[in-house]
Design an enzyme around this catalytic site. Structure first.
Site, PDB file in Angstrom:
ATOM      1  N   GLY A 124       2.136  -9.553  18.040  1.00  0.00           N
ATOM      2  CA  GLY A 124       1.400 -10.810  17.872  1.00  0.00           C
ATOM      3  C   GLY A 124       1.869 -11.568  16.651  1.00  0.00           C
ATOM      4  O   GLY A 124       1.454 -11.288  15.525  1.00  0.00           O
ATOM      5  N   LEU A 125       2.760 -12.525  16.911  1.00  0.00           N
ATOM      6  CA  LEU A 125       3.301 -13.351  15.841  1.00  0.00           C
ATOM      7  C   LEU A 125       2.731 -14.772  15.956  1.00  0.00           C
ATOM      8  O   LEU A 125       2.196 -15.331  14.993  1.00  0.00           O
ATOM      9  CB  LEU A 125       4.829 -13.372  15.985  1.00  0.00           C
ATOM     10  CG  LEU A 125       5.634 -14.311  15.105  1.00  0.00           C
ATOM     11  CD1 LEU A 125       5.513 -13.904  13.654  1.00  0.00           C
ATOM     12  CD2 LEU A 125       7.110 -14.282  15.525  1.00  0.00           C
ATOM     13  N   THR A 126       2.828 -15.340  17.166  1.00  0.00           N
ATOM     14  CA  THR A 126       2.475 -16.747  17.374  1.00  0.00           C
ATOM     15  C   THR A 126       0.969 -16.992  17.180  1.00  0.00           C
ATOM     16  O   THR A 126       0.143 -16.199  17.625  1.00  0.00           O
ATOM     17  CB  THR A 126       2.891 -17.172  18.796  1.00  0.00           C
ATOM     18  OG1 THR A 126       4.265 -16.839  18.967  1.00  0.00           O
ATOM     19  CG2 THR A 126       2.701 -18.662  19.008  1.00  0.00           C
ATOM     20  N   ARG A 266      21.680 -21.813  56.719  1.00  0.00           N
ATOM     21  CA  ARG A 266      21.135 -23.127  57.077  1.00  0.00           C
ATOM     22  C   ARG A 266      22.211 -24.008  57.710  1.00  0.00           C
ATOM     23  O   ARG A 266      23.263 -24.238  57.105  1.00  0.00           O
ATOM     24  CB  ARG A 266      20.590 -23.796  55.802  1.00  0.00           C
ATOM     25  CG  ARG A 266      20.111 -25.213  55.992  1.00  0.00           C
ATOM     26  CD  ARG A 266      18.836 -25.265  56.795  1.00  0.00           C
ATOM     27  NE  ARG A 266      18.291 -26.607  56.866  1.00  0.00           N
ATOM     28  CZ  ARG A 266      17.314 -26.955  57.701  1.00  0.00           C
ATOM     29  NH1 ARG A 266      16.785 -26.054  58.505  1.00  0.00           N
ATOM     30  NH2 ARG A 266      16.862 -28.186  57.692  1.00  0.00           N
ATOM     31  N   GLN A 334      17.672 -26.990  44.959  1.00  0.00           N
ATOM     32  CA  GLN A 334      18.207 -28.163  45.656  1.00  0.00           C
ATOM     33  C   GLN A 334      18.896 -27.748  46.964  1.00  0.00           C
ATOM     34  O   GLN A 334      18.732 -28.383  48.004  1.00  0.00           O
ATOM     35  CB  GLN A 334      19.207 -28.883  44.725  1.00  0.00           C
ATOM     36  CG  GLN A 334      19.727 -30.203  45.249  1.00  0.00           C
ATOM     37  CD  GLN A 334      18.654 -31.293  45.225  1.00  0.00           C
ATOM     38  OE1 GLN A 334      17.643 -31.167  44.539  1.00  0.00           O
ATOM     39  NE2 GLN A 334      18.871 -32.338  45.983  1.00  0.00           N
ATOM     40  N   GLU A 361      10.501 -16.458  22.435  1.00  0.00           N
ATOM     41  CA  GLU A 361      11.436 -15.823  21.470  1.00  0.00           C
ATOM     42  C   GLU A 361      12.290 -16.879  20.767  1.00  0.00           C
ATOM     43  O   GLU A 361      13.453 -16.616  20.445  1.00  0.00           O
ATOM     44  CB  GLU A 361      12.339 -14.805  22.177  1.00  0.00           C
ATOM     45  CG  GLU A 361      11.573 -13.649  22.713  1.00  0.00           C
ATOM     46  CD  GLU A 361      11.802 -12.348  21.956  1.00  0.00           C
ATOM     47  OE1 GLU A 361      11.173 -11.374  22.343  1.00  0.00           O
ATOM     48  OE2 GLU A 361      12.576 -12.305  20.982  1.00  0.00           O
TER      49      GLU A 361
END
Ligand code: FAD
Length: 378
Positions: A124-126, A266, A334, A361
């Site tokens: 737990g840093l943030t 396809r 796409q 990170e």
């Protein structure tokens, strides 16, 4: 110079590839749809020794090197990013701080259960007001009567709230200009964990907000030297970047695999869309970038395994693979046309899972800051 993987790396690649295809692939969409943490898969990964690959065997790990670990994470992300980040965050962020900075006693106490995958750990840093500027941490810990009393909060913490989480290592201000790391066991009074956060991607992974109010842990839960927390978390992030970069390569490879098979199946204008040069060029560009990204990741891992400075290469690998996975998954969707926009198509999950690789990170911008600093720019 030898660019081949050695036999032990090939073995781990084949083992994890089989696990990912046979066990993870069949349930990945369902876990994602139901936002369900993959307990059964974590237990199976633990059986295979994947929950502590770079941790020495004497502490319950697999005793592998960083390259083995990166190859394993790449193979998991090729099939499912939620499972890959669960293993990567547990290893690089949860277990590694205790292995790198813990006392022998702390290692004996925590590592056997963590490195064997019986329990999980988090880092737990943030904080709500300290993200890229992680040094601005406001959480405080005060030493009173032989205990650290913690007050503050953390946000977006991976693996913090599962039923098998043992602990979180947090950064806290232990003095005016002093940051230290502390181990907080789950279940400690005053430590509250939010319900799982609702995310765009990585939906089967566990992400929580943490709150500490008068939360007291023993003085002995200080990790390493008091006041070394800032240096310690920088070191943790440097190593963690290799695994997130491996996730970028793995996700891009998985997206490419899906696009390639779809393009062959396809038919439009009476032939497979893979026969149109426009589609072929897209697939060719994807293949080139993936190869380049993989080389960067393996080089960073190799440098770390040689005990050489790997900080610059880890940041380069993280930045490049974050951006390349963005381009690759966008083109891969796409190629799927409207079907790619439907949740029932696996490429849609890959598309949602990709974005965080450019944020967690250290954001792309933070990687560029690290790289620029390493280039000696003022
Ligand atoms: C799913 C998930 C899981 C996570 N897991 C963990 C975890 O286990 N443990 C943990 O501690 N954290 C974790 N994090 C947090 C993650 O590391 C942060 O979100 C990240 O570091 C960015 O911080 P922030 O979100 O506060 O963004 P901010 O720092 O607020 O950034 C916002 C924007 O500003 C830019 N910016 C900021 N400063 C500068 C600058 N100086 N120059 C140029 N641009 C700048 C950023 O690049 C970004 O684009 C997780 C996040 C998520 C979403």
């Amino acid at each position: 110079m030898d660019l081949d993987l050695g036999p032990e790396h090939e073995l781990i690649r084949d083992t994890v590839r089989a696990f990912a295809q046979e066990r993870v692939a069949p349930v990945a969409a369902e876990l994602d749809r139901e936002h369900r943490f993959p307990y059964e898969l974590v237990a199976e990964a633990a059986e295979l020794g994947l929950m502590g690959i770079p941790i020495p065997e004497e502490y319950g790990g697999a005793g592998g090197d960083t390259l083995s670990y990166a190859v394993a994470i790449e193979e998991l992300a090729r099939v499912d990013s939620s499972v890959a980040i669960t293993v990567a965050a547990h290893t690089s962020l949860g277990t590694m701080p205790i292995f790198l900075f813990g006392s022998e006693e702390q290692k004996r106490q925590w590592l056997p259960a963590l490195a064997s995958g019986k329990r999980l750990a988090a880092f737990g840093l943030t904080e709500p007001d300290a993200g890229s500027d992680a040094g601005a941490t406001r959480t405080r810990a005060e030493l009173r009567d032989g205990q650290w009393v913690i007050d503050g909060s953390k946000i977006f913490i991976t693996n913090a709230g599962t039923e098998i989480t043992a602990c979180v290592t947090i950064t806290a201000r232990t003095g005016e200009d002093e940051v230290s790391n502390l181990i907080v066991p789950n279940g400690t009074p005053g430590y509250e964990i939010s319900p799982p956060m609702d995310k765009l991607g990585w939906r089967a992974s566990d992400t929580r907000e943490l709150s500490f109010q008068g939360c007291a842990v023993p003085e002995a839960n200080l990790l390493g030297e008091r006041g070394r927390g800032f240096r310690q978390f920088l070191e943790i992030l440097d190593g963690g970047r290799i695994s997130v970069a491996a996730m970028g390569v793995g996700l891009a490879q998985g997206a490419y695999d899906l696009a390639r098979s779809y393009a062959l199946e396809r038919h439009q204008f009476g032939k497979p869309i893979a026969s149109f040069q426009a589609i072929q060029f897209q697939l060719a560009d994807m293949a080139v970038e993936i190869e380049a990204g993989r080389a960067l990741v393996y080089k960073a891992a190799w440098l770390k395994d040689q005990d050489r400075d790997f900080r610059l290469e880890a940041a380069m690998a993280k930045l490049y693979t974050g951006e390349l996975s963005h381009r690759v998954v966008n083109t891969a969707l796409q190629i799927h046309g409207g079907y790619g926009f439907m949740e029932e198509s696996p490429i849609a999950r890959f598309y949602r899972d990709q974005k965080i690789l450019e944020i967690g990170e250290g954001t792309n911008e933070v990687q560029r800051m690290v790289i620029a600093r390493d280039l000696g720019l003022p």
